[in-house]
Enzyme design. Structure first.
Site, PDB file in Angstrom:
ATOM      1  N   LYS A   1     -10.395  -4.796  -5.099  1.00 23.59           N
ATOM      2  CA  LYS A   1     -11.437  -3.807  -5.361  1.00 23.59           C
ATOM      3  C   LYS A   1     -10.858  -2.442  -5.687  1.00 23.59           C
ATOM      4  O   LYS A   1     -11.545  -1.599  -6.223  1.00 23.59           O
ATOM      5  CB  LYS A   1     -12.460  -3.744  -4.234  1.00 23.59           C
ATOM      6  CG  LYS A   1     -11.971  -3.502  -2.832  1.00 23.59           C
ATOM      7  CD  LYS A   1     -13.192  -3.373  -1.913  1.00 23.59           C
ATOM      8  CE  LYS A   1     -13.065  -4.099  -0.600  1.00 23.59           C
ATOM      9  NZ  LYS A   1     -12.144  -3.475   0.352  1.00 23.59           N
TER      10      LYS A   1
ATOM     11  N   LYS B   1      -3.603 -10.563  -7.297  1.00 20.30           N
ATOM     12  CA  LYS B   1      -4.931 -10.869  -6.756  1.00 20.30           C
ATOM     13  C   LYS B   1      -5.994  -9.893  -7.276  1.00 20.30           C
ATOM     14  O   LYS B   1      -5.683  -8.738  -7.575  1.00 20.30           O
ATOM     15  CB  LYS B   1      -4.912 -10.923  -5.224  1.00 20.30           C
ATOM     16  CG  LYS B   1      -5.012  -9.590  -4.531  1.00 20.30           C
ATOM     17  CD  LYS B   1      -5.442  -9.756  -3.060  1.00 20.30           C
ATOM     18  CE  LYS B   1      -5.718  -8.383  -2.483  1.00 20.30           C
ATOM     19  NZ  LYS B   1      -6.457  -8.340  -1.255  1.00 20.30           N
TER      20      LYS B   1
ATOM     21  N   LYS C   1       0.832  -1.216   0.000  1.00 21.41           N
ATOM     22  CA  LYS C   1       0.000   0.000   0.000  1.00 21.41           C
ATOM     23  C   LYS C   1       0.859   1.256   0.000  1.00 21.41           C
ATOM     24  O   LYS C   1       0.452   2.269  -0.568  1.00 21.41           O
ATOM     25  CB  LYS C   1      -0.974   0.004   1.178  1.00 21.41           C
ATOM     26  CG  LYS C   1      -1.965  -1.151   1.111  1.00 21.41           C
ATOM     27  CD  LYS C   1      -3.401  -0.733   1.021  1.00 21.41           C
ATOM     28  CE  LYS C   1      -4.221  -1.884   0.449  1.00 21.41           C
ATOM     29  NZ  LYS C   1      -5.581  -1.971   0.841  1.00 21.41           N
TER      30      LYS C   1
HETATM   31  P1  ATP Z   1      -8.192  -3.320  -1.429  1.00 23.37           P
HETATM   32  O1  ATP Z   1      -8.135  -3.503  -2.899  1.00 23.37           O
HETATM   33  O2  ATP Z   1      -8.849  -2.036  -1.003  1.00 23.37           O
HETATM   34  O3  ATP Z   1      -6.924  -3.601  -0.734  1.00 23.37           O
HETATM   35  P2  ATP Z   1      -9.328  -5.891  -1.096  1.00 23.37           P
HETATM   36  O4  ATP Z   1     -10.135  -6.171  -2.312  1.00 23.37           O
HETATM   37  O5  ATP Z   1      -8.025  -6.553  -0.970  1.00 23.37           O
HETATM   38  O6  ATP Z   1      -9.212  -4.353  -0.888  1.00 23.37           O
HETATM   39  P3  ATP Z   1     -10.131  -6.130   1.669  1.00 23.37           P
HETATM   40  O7  ATP Z   1     -11.165  -5.209   2.215  1.00 23.37           O
HETATM   41  O8  ATP Z   1      -8.722  -5.829   2.007  1.00 23.37           O
HETATM   42  O9  ATP Z   1     -10.270  -6.243   0.096  1.00 23.37           O
HETATM   43  O10 ATP Z   1     -10.464  -7.604   2.068  1.00 23.37           O
HETATM   44  C1  ATP Z   1     -11.708  -8.096   2.506  1.00 23.37           C
HETATM   45  C2  ATP Z   1     -11.640  -9.596   2.596  1.00 23.37           C
HETATM   46  O11 ATP Z   1     -11.654 -10.168   1.298  1.00 23.37           O
HETATM   47  C3  ATP Z   1     -10.396 -10.136   3.282  1.00 23.37           C
HETATM   48  O12 ATP Z   1     -10.754 -11.242   4.087  1.00 23.37           O
HETATM   49  C4  ATP Z   1      -9.525 -10.579   2.145  1.00 23.37           C
HETATM   50  O13 ATP Z   1      -8.651 -11.617   2.515  1.00 23.37           O
HETATM   51  C5  ATP Z   1     -10.560 -11.048   1.148  1.00 23.37           C
HETATM   52  N1  ATP Z   1     -10.071 -10.906  -0.219  1.00 23.37           N
HETATM   53  C6  ATP Z   1      -9.766  -9.747  -0.846  1.00 23.37           C
HETATM   54  N2  ATP Z   1      -9.366  -9.972  -2.104  1.00 23.37           N
HETATM   55  C7  ATP Z   1      -9.407 -11.313  -2.286  1.00 23.37           C
HETATM   56  C8  ATP Z   1      -9.112 -12.177  -3.388  1.00 23.37           C
HETATM   57  N3  ATP Z   1      -8.706 -11.704  -4.556  1.00 23.37           N
HETATM   58  N4  ATP Z   1      -9.271 -13.502  -3.217  1.00 23.37           N
HETATM   59  C9  ATP Z   1      -9.684 -13.992  -2.046  1.00 23.37           C
HETATM   60  N5  ATP Z   1      -9.991 -13.249  -0.971  1.00 23.37           N
HETATM   61  C10 ATP Z   1      -9.853 -11.923  -1.076  1.00 23.37           C
END
Ligand code: ATP
Ligand code: LTN
Length: 334
Positions: free
Chosen positions: A200, A197, A115
């Site tokens: 969002k 990965k 980040k």
């Molecule tokens: P950002 O892009 O803002 O970092 P993010 O999409 O990684 O956000 P988080 O809010 O950090 O989402 O994560 C919410 C939950 O979703 C966490 O438990 C995280 O492990 C899970 N998660 C996020 N992205 C993935 C993914 N690509 N595959 C599986 N689990 C995920």
């Protein structure tokens, strides 16, 4: 443990539109574990502030995330679904735990490194101490289990280390939580760069399937998904694009890799991508329909927010008071 049941704690940041990764990696497991545990789910709005937010949009998005938890199948009458910022104990315990966390430990966090690289103009102290607030979230409710995607494992580890360190000095104050990572969908990859990965906050909207994308958009994104050379549907290391699509298909249909390979034997990528798209549409459709209904039920959601805030505060304050007492902070006079 609360009565007969063990305690489950989890949550998500209100930083963007939820993706299929969030659903398959986290939320789907929440729903499946729901009956077995006494559950607390936070809308992690304080964590979201580690990245700059536009106030009006942020307020809307956090509310929408709350509603989405309900639409995905979590009953707010049986589960404590609440906003992190409505329970001051989170910020208070985070401060106390900051004093039991080492700079060196926080420096090792890969999410912090990622980040800070992404937001080089805003490497704030909150981003650095993010895991301490997360530890406070979990430890306040004496959680036994924390379902998250694999990317959060390191934060779970540091939570356990902080709790053990504290318990070692002051006796058994915190339950040591276990991570729960599902067997399928633990890491959904980007549709455009399958070695990264699905996230969002990805700027390329074709890389992610959003939970509220309509059917045509979902199918179109799968059709455009980056796949590998060749044309066979095989789960092989040199085929990250196809592996990701197979993982998604497994997570949405329950079919094993062997079954999928057989089903698409002799068929091309095009046909397979369409099938994956359709499977995803059928999983997301009921959630989207329920979301639309719930958006009309404002006063019901409001009443749930109010009741659950109080419930969360009750449990969180119990732990916080215990910690304050152990640390030797002067007790309140009533
Ligand atoms: P950002 O892009 O803002 O970092 P993010 O999409 O990684 O956000 P988080 O809010 O950090 O989402 O994560 C919410 C939950 O979703 C966490 O438990 C995280 O492990 C899970 N998660 C996020 N992205 C993935 C993914 N690509 N595959 C599986 N689990 C995920
Ligand atoms: N960091 C988590 C969100 C989160 C969380 C938590 C998850 C904040 N506090 C407590 C589980 C338990 C993430 O998903 N990125």
């Amino acid at each position: 443990m609360l009565g007969e049941k063990k305690i489950l704690y989890s949550g998500m940041q209100a930083t963007g539109n939820l993706t299929l990764g969030n659903y398959l990696g986290a939320m789907k497991n929440w729903v499946s574990l729901n009956e077995e545990y006494e559950c607390f789910y936070g809308v992690m709005d304080l964590h979201s502030l580690t990245v700059r937010q536009t106030p009006a949009e942020f307020r809307k998005r956090a509310r929408s995330l709350y509603t989405l938890y309900v639409a995905a199948g979590l009953d707010p009458e049986k589960n404590c679904i609440y906003f992190q910022s409505h329970v001051p104990a989170h910020a208070e315990l985070a401060w106390l735990l900051n004093c039991f966390t080492y700079m060196g430990e926080l420096n090792r966090m890969t999410q912090f490194k990622d980040k800070s690289a992404k937001h080089a103009d805003n490497i704030n102290a909150g981003l650095f101490t993010y895991p301490v607030l997360m530890a406070a979230d979990i430890l306040l409710y004496q959680a036994d289990v924390v379902p998250v995607g694999v990317d959060q494992m390191q934060h779970l580890e540091i939570t356990r280390d902080i709790a053990e360190r504290f318990n070692h000095i002051y006796g058994d104050v915190f339950t040591i939580p276990e991570a729960y990572v599902g067997k399928v969908g633990a890491k959904v990859m980007s549709l455009q760069e399958p070695t990264k990965k699905m996230s969002k906050s990805d700027e390329n909207t074709n890389a992610s399937i959003y939970l509220l994308d309509d059917a045509d958009t979902i199918i179109r994104k799968f059709k455009r998904a980056v796949t590998d050379s060749g044309n066979e549907i095989l789960y092989a290391q040199d085929k990250p694009g196809i592996c990701n699509l197979m993982d998604i298909y497994t997570a949405t249909t329950g079919k094993s890799k062997e079954e999928i390979e057989k089903e698409f034997d002799g068929k091309g990528y095009g046909e397979f991508k369409l099938a994956v798209g359709e499977a995803v549409v059928s999983v997301l459709k009921p959630i989207q329909d329920r979301m639309k209904e719930l958006e009309q039920e404002k006063s019901y959601i409001d009443s749930m927010i109010k009741a659950n805030d109080e419930k969360a505060q009750y449990f969180a304050n119990k732990t916080l008071r215990k910690v304050q007492k152990k640390l030797g902070l002067t007790e309140r006079i009533r």
